[in-house]
Write an enzyme that holds these catalytic residues in place. Structure first.
Site, short mmCIF file in Angstrom:
data_model
loop_
_atom_site.label_atom_id
_atom_site.label_comp_id
_atom_site.label_asym_id
_atom_site.label_seq_id
_atom_site.Cartn_x
_atom_site.Cartn_y
_atom_site.Cartn_z
N CYS A 24 0.82 -1.22 0.00
CA CYS A 24 0.00 0.00 0.00
C CYS A 24 0.85 1.27 0.00
CB CYS A 24 -1.00 0.00 1.14
SG CYS A 24 -0.28 -0.15 2.79
N HIS A 125 -2.54 1.08 7.08
CA HIS A 125 -2.75 1.12 5.63
C HIS A 125 -2.49 2.53 5.12
CE1 HIS A 125 -4.42 0.07 1.77
NE2 HIS A 125 -5.37 0.96 1.87
#
Length: 188
Positions: A24, A125
């Site tokens: 990510c 994330h």
């Protein structure tokens, strides 16, 4: 330029990479920059430069699947002559001078699941936000396509909601000149 297999153009030609492994941070960098400039190999090289004498590199997953930390993002941006400025959550979002900001990278808590089973764990994330053709987009690599947030008010509303959840960090991606002048911030 060829696009990565996980990249999909979306109207109006918004570059958006989809999630693969724990990459990510790589996807957030490419999405905020609106082109594929970084790969897992490039991020791994940055990790090696940041900790050249480490057997177990503290800047990425032990499994070699990504999960890069903020130092990798900051070094990647610095290599392009850009800077990441940490947004102080105590400031009102009205002080954020969005026209001076190239994009934003958020670090959010993310639930962990195995198939349909949600686990009581939280991972981190990285998510990119960027303006393209006058519209701000959420370029989260876990989304099927970019999510339009609208104008400056829309992105401020999104940021306020993310910050209200707690455990959210916001990096402003700016040029070195903007960083040095501090003009990413309205002080009046």
């Amino acid at each position: 330029m060829s696009q990565a297999p996980e990249a999909r153009p979306s109207p109006p030609s918004v570059y958006h990479e989809r999630q693969r492994l724990e990459l990510c941070a790589v996807h957030a960098l490419n999405n905020v920059l609106q082109e594929q400039l970084f790969s897992q190999e490039a991020a791994d090289e940055i990790c090696k430069r940041l900790a050249p004498d480490s057997r177990l590199n503290p800047h990425r997953s032990l499994l070699g699947t990504g999960n890069y930390d903020v130092n990798v993002i900051m070094a990647a941006l610095q290599g392009l002559g850009l800077a990441a400025v940490w947004w102080d959550r105590r400031r009102p979002l009205s002080q954020l001078a969005l026209p001076q900001v190239l994009g934003l990278i958020l670090n959010l808590p993310s639930p962990v699941s195995l198939g349909l089973l949600s686990l009581p764990l939280r991972r981190r994330h990285w998510v990119a936000l960027r303006q393209v053709d006058g519209i701000y987009y959420n370029l989260d690599s876990k989304l099927r396509a970019p999510e339009a947030l609208g104008d400056e008010d829309g992105v401020r509303t999104f940021l306020a909601a993310a910050l209200a959840q707690g455990l959210c960090e916001v990096l402003l991606v700016v040029t070195k000149e903007v960083e040095e002048a501090g003009c990413w911030l309205h002080t009046s």
